[in-house]
Design a protein around this motif. Sequence first.
Motif, PDB file in Angstrom:
ATOM      1  N   SER A 656       0.865  -1.079  -0.186  1.00 40.68           N
ATOM      2  CA  SER A 656      -0.057  -0.032  -0.237  1.00 40.68           C
ATOM      3  C   SER A 656       0.849   1.053   0.109  1.00 40.68           C
ATOM      4  O   SER A 656       1.961   1.327   0.787  1.00 40.68           O
ATOM      5  N   LEU A 657       0.593   2.383  -1.032  1.00 38.23           N
ATOM      6  CA  LEU A 657       1.127   3.501  -0.795  1.00 38.23           C
ATOM      7  C   LEU A 657       0.296   4.516  -0.317  1.00 38.23           C
ATOM      8  O   LEU A 657      -0.744   4.889  -0.923  1.00 38.23           O
ATOM      9  N   THR A 658       0.880   5.269   0.602  1.00 36.82           N
ATOM     10  CA  THR A 658      -0.195   6.355   1.309  1.00 36.82           C
ATOM     11  C   THR A 658       0.635   7.590   1.258  1.00 36.82           C
ATOM     12  O   THR A 658       1.599   7.683   1.207  1.00 36.82           O
ATOM     13  N   VAL A 671      -1.665  -2.871  -4.355  1.00 39.03           N
ATOM     14  CA  VAL A 671      -1.069  -3.876  -5.323  1.00 39.03           C
ATOM     15  C   VAL A 671      -1.150  -5.281  -4.257  1.00 39.03           C
ATOM     16  O   VAL A 671      -0.453  -5.414  -3.276  1.00 39.03           O
ATOM     17  N   ASP A 672      -1.805  -6.279  -4.840  1.00 39.99           N
ATOM     18  CA  ASP A 672      -1.819  -7.635  -3.889  1.00 39.99           C
ATOM     19  C   ASP A 672      -0.460  -8.348  -4.854  1.00 39.99           C
ATOM     20  O   ASP A 672      -0.737  -8.510  -6.043  1.00 39.99           O
ATOM     21  N   VAL A 673       0.191  -8.911  -4.315  1.00 39.14           N
ATOM     22  CA  VAL A 673       1.415  -9.579  -4.754  1.00 39.14           C
ATOM     23  C   VAL A 673       0.805 -10.913  -5.060  1.00 39.14           C
ATOM     24  O   VAL A 673       0.440 -11.808  -4.239  1.00 39.14           O
ATOM     25  N   PRO A 674       1.048 -11.313  -6.488  1.00 41.16           N
ATOM     26  CA  PRO A 674       0.340 -12.645  -6.769  1.00 41.16           C
ATOM     27  C   PRO A 674       1.536 -13.762  -6.274  1.00 41.16           C
ATOM     28  O   PRO A 674       2.536 -13.527  -6.050  1.00 41.16           O
ATOM     29  N   ARG A 675       1.154 -14.904  -6.267  1.00 37.77           N
ATOM     30  CA  ARG A 675       1.964 -16.124  -6.083  1.00 37.77           C
ATOM     31  C   ARG A 675       2.694 -16.617  -7.127  1.00 37.77           C
ATOM     32  O   ARG A 675       2.250 -16.457  -8.439  1.00 37.77           O
ATOM     33  N   LEU A 725      11.997  -5.303   7.946  1.00 36.88           N
ATOM     34  CA  LEU A 725      10.964  -4.491   8.562  1.00 36.88           C
ATOM     35  C   LEU A 725       9.912  -5.483   8.981  1.00 36.88           C
ATOM     36  O   LEU A 725       9.475  -6.639   8.345  1.00 36.88           O
ATOM     37  N   PRO A 726       9.173  -5.176   9.996  1.00 37.56           N
ATOM     38  CA  PRO A 726       8.103  -5.796  10.564  1.00 37.56           C
ATOM     39  C   PRO A 726       6.693  -5.604   9.570  1.00 37.56           C
ATOM     40  O   PRO A 726       6.829  -4.399   8.877  1.00 37.56           O
ATOM     41  N   LEU A 727       5.842  -6.559   9.606  1.00 28.41           N
ATOM     42  CA  LEU A 727       4.750  -6.196   8.666  1.00 28.41           C
ATOM     43  C   LEU A 727       4.109  -5.040   9.108  1.00 28.41           C
ATOM     44  O   LEU A 727       3.630  -4.874  10.380  1.00 28.41           O
ATOM     45  N   GLY A 728       3.162  -4.269   8.416  1.00 27.00           N
ATOM     46  CA  GLY A 728       2.562  -3.442   8.544  1.00 27.00           C
ATOM     47  C   GLY A 728       3.283  -1.990   9.038  1.00 27.00           C
ATOM     48  O   GLY A 728       2.617  -1.022   9.500  1.00 27.00           O
ATOM     49  N   GLN A 729       4.314  -1.779   9.135  1.00 26.61           N
ATOM     50  CA  GLN A 729       5.186  -0.810   9.434  1.00 26.61           C
ATOM     51  C   GLN A 729       5.403   0.085   8.139  1.00 26.61           C
ATOM     52  O   GLN A 729       5.839  -0.209   6.998  1.00 26.61           O
ATOM     53  N   ASP A 730       5.129   1.533   8.365  1.00 25.72           N
ATOM     54  CA  ASP A 730       5.203   2.409   7.241  1.00 25.72           C
ATOM     55  C   ASP A 730       6.664   2.708   6.755  1.00 25.72           C
ATOM     56  O   ASP A 730       7.358   2.949   7.943  1.00 25.72           O
ATOM     57  N   VAL A 731       7.164   2.765   5.752  1.00 25.22           N
ATOM     58  CA  VAL A 731       8.230   3.152   5.479  1.00 25.22           C
ATOM     59  C   VAL A 731       8.441   4.416   4.426  1.00 25.22           C
ATOM     60  O   VAL A 731       7.788   4.290   3.357  1.00 25.22           O
ATOM     61  N   PRO A 732       9.011   5.311   4.865  1.00 23.33           N
ATOM     62  CA  PRO A 732       8.965   6.649   3.946  1.00 23.33           C
ATOM     63  C   PRO A 732       9.858   6.359   2.787  1.00 23.33           C
ATOM     64  O   PRO A 732      10.825   6.009   2.684  1.00 23.33           O
ATOM     65  N   ALA A 737       5.544  10.332   0.064  1.00 23.10           N
ATOM     66  CA  ALA A 737       4.687   8.977   0.022  1.00 23.10           C
ATOM     67  C   ALA A 737       5.441   7.936   0.935  1.00 23.10           C
ATOM     68  O   ALA A 737       6.557   8.015   1.437  1.00 23.10           O
ATOM     69  N   ARG A 738       4.515   6.958   1.480  1.00 27.83           N
ATOM     70  CA  ARG A 738       5.087   5.907   2.482  1.00 27.83           C
ATOM     71  C   ARG A 738       4.432   4.553   2.052  1.00 27.83           C
ATOM     72  O   ARG A 738       3.350   4.475   1.462  1.00 27.83           O
ATOM     73  N   LEU A 739       5.316   3.429   2.165  1.00 29.59           N
ATOM     74  CA  LEU A 739       5.117   2.317   1.609  1.00 29.59           C
ATOM     75  C   LEU A 739       4.747   1.326   3.063  1.00 29.59           C
ATOM     76  O   LEU A 739       5.578   1.504   3.759  1.00 29.59           O
ATOM     77  N   ARG A 740       3.904   0.582   2.907  1.00 27.26           N
ATOM     78  CA  ARG A 740       3.277  -0.395   3.921  1.00 27.26           C
ATOM     79  C   ARG A 740       3.178  -1.896   3.438  1.00 27.26           C
ATOM     80  O   ARG A 740       2.638  -1.799   2.217  1.00 27.26           O
ATOM     81  N   VAL A 741       3.723  -2.751   3.952  1.00 26.75           N
ATOM     82  CA  VAL A 741       3.833  -4.239   3.612  1.00 26.75           C
ATOM     83  C   VAL A 741       3.236  -5.010   4.425  1.00 26.75           C
ATOM     84  O   VAL A 741       3.381  -4.785   5.655  1.00 26.75           O
ATOM     85  N   GLU A 742       1.947  -5.521   4.170  1.00 28.32           N
ATOM     86  CA  GLU A 742       1.009  -6.450   5.243  1.00 28.32           C
ATOM     87  C   GLU A 742       0.593  -7.331   4.348  1.00 28.32           C
ATOM     88  O   GLU A 742       0.748  -7.699   3.430  1.00 28.32           O
TER      89      GLU A 742
END
Length: 802
Positions: A656-658, A671-675, A725-732, A737-742
């Motif tokens: 997610s890009l916020t 974006v959902d990462v495909p398998r 990074l832990p899941l759910g943490q925002d990365v500047p 813009a900030r990137l979040r991976v969950e």
Amino acid sequence: MDTHDTAPVRGGPVTAPPAVGRAARGARRAAALLAVLLLAQPSPPALAAPAPARAAPAAPEPVELAIAVDQSGSLRASDVERERDAAGRIAVGEISAASRLTVLGFASADNDEQSPVDEVCPTTELDPVAREKTGECIGRLARRGEGTGTGTDFPAVIRQAVTRLGEHGADRPRVLFLLTDGKLDVTGSPAYGPDEDSRRENGERELRKALAEAADAEVQIWPLGFGEGIDEKALDAMAAGGYQGGCADLPDARPRATAVPDSTTLGNALQRAFAGARCLVTDPPVEDKPPADISVRLSPLATLATIVVSKGDPEVRATYYDPRGRKVEPGTRADGSRFELAGAGGEVESLRITDPRPGDWQVRLDAPEGHRDKLASVSVQWRGAVRSSIVMTPASPRPGEEVRIELGLQTRDDEGVSDPEDLRRLRVSGRLTGDGFAPQDLDLGDKGANGDGKAGDGRFTGTVRIPEGADGALKAVGVLGAVGLTADHRPFLTRTAPVNPDVRAELRVDDAEVHPGESVPFVLLASNDSGEPRTLRLYPRDTEPGAVDVSPAEITLAPGESVNRGGTLTVDAGQRPHRLTARVEVLDLGERGRPLDAKLVGLDVTPVPPRWEVLWEKWWWALVSALVAVLGLTGYALWRRRQQATDVDPGGLRLSLTVPGGSGERTASEVDVPRGRGPWYRFDVLDEYGTDPRLHPSPGGEYAVQRDPRTGVRLRTPDGAERALPLGQDVPLHGEARLRVERGTAGGNRRGGGPAVVRWLADLLPRRRPAPGSGPGGGNGQQPAPGPHAPSSYDDDLSDAL
């Protein structure tokens, strides 16, 4: 094994022929056989009957043979032609080259210049040359014409045949085949009286006298009826009026009349009559028109056989092939057999085979064009020998005790007899004799009942109670009733035992399959309650010397000792593949070789397999274990490799890009990462410094993400740096813009739902990549960002496969 003699005998009951010459020959043969046995093997114990050595098949007993052919006016020319055919078949079908044959044609003498009997073939010994000449003289037989004596004078021809059959004085069976319609007619013969009535009465009286003379001279009469209106009652009377002593006390061996109403029944009727008269085994002939291949079976019991071919046309040629497909060359020896051809070039020919190979023999019939319209027939008749092996359980019974008698049959090659077609020919029984009681008949059967283990296996079993008065020697012997088969006399000899015998033994051994040179195990349980050492001997009998070796052959028991001893039966390495049968006895040498136990053993000797097959039988478990280990290690390595890839596979994550917006933050792109995209998922951030940044999946993207089993996720940035990074943490990122991976909606890094086998199949499928320039991303090779629930190409692969 007791049997009725299978060749006609003279001078008394068939079980005890009085002929001194024959008895002397039998005594000489017995003495010679005994000498061979004494030289060929060690002396057996006192009670033991030695196993006979292999011997060449005995030559068939020769006979004095006469054929009388009716040429009277009551028959048609076609009837006489069929009689001529029958006479030819008899001449070439005779199995002994030492037999003598006379062929007579007969009608009546209606004046002094005529003769009622024509001797068309003088008495001759049937060597190959004589057989050819006999065929020529038989061909001269023809129906008599008017004025040549066309009545039917049976008394004259029977007396002529009796004279010829007895003039050599040989102690042989004497057989007359009488081919006629059975209608006595001497009304035109002055020798029987002045008028028809007296001639008819005198003819009937003289016929009765002639038949009595034939019976006194021991001449069997076998009538064969030809023509229209056959007088079967008269034929039966002539068969019954001659000598009734046949080769065996069986219905098929007693003289009987056979009607031959037409040519289609000739072969079968003649064959049955000839086989009965000569005590041969026979089956119905096989018929076909040339060109044809006809198959006839020869039993392993056969020691001498004749294949008779009635061609119907002299131009038909017969070629013979043995069961291996080898062409037979008459006059030669091959594969242990000797071949003699008789009648070649005539309408009837025969191939005589000494010691034939068992199996299906082929006769190929060929004929030139224009000679293929007549039906030809092929028949086989043979004489054989069977050997018996008999045991009693318990081997030394007490008076009043019930015992089990088991009898097995063998061919001359010690092979077990179990073919249903051979067994149906046999009538097997037994006889028990001994001290202190009258002989008893034994009822033995092979029907899987009354103690018989298995139906149709060639082992005949029955039970009998030892008489209370038995005291001493006992003998059990088999009795064979069968036309065309002789049997040996190999009894089981033993003695009655006391109520509590001092020495006991039990032999345990099963039928088995074995290769030449290999062994089968046995167990001997024995005890000695006497006050002295006792030696037990294990002895194989009723088989070829040296075919089976027993080890240990002797066991000595100390006083009071009991043993449970194992051993082996070893088949000689030179044995050919066949079913080998033997009788194994346990003898107490301390009691003059009294049998303690005995077993019939069947060993199926099979060919030695190829070396690779031997290695496989011996080491298959090691090879299978090694294969399982290799497959297991390989599978584990593949699984581990797949597991490691699964541990870092980013499939199932959501990016997610916020950006700031209003009173808080808003999601600018998702974006959902495909398998199945591999260990790294690459993407770019478009308009990273602007107000509308977006995530754009790209194979060459500057950003990349994968799972980290320890922290949750690993991120690679455009400068090449990686950070956990832990899941759910925002990365500047650059700009605001900030990137979040969950975790995405699928959750975790599962490879897909459904059964484990489906997931395993999915892991095995290749990853399909879109071709460059295809899809909504255009020609720049970029992949479109699938929506939250859009299926990946990997999922498509799985759907297609399933």
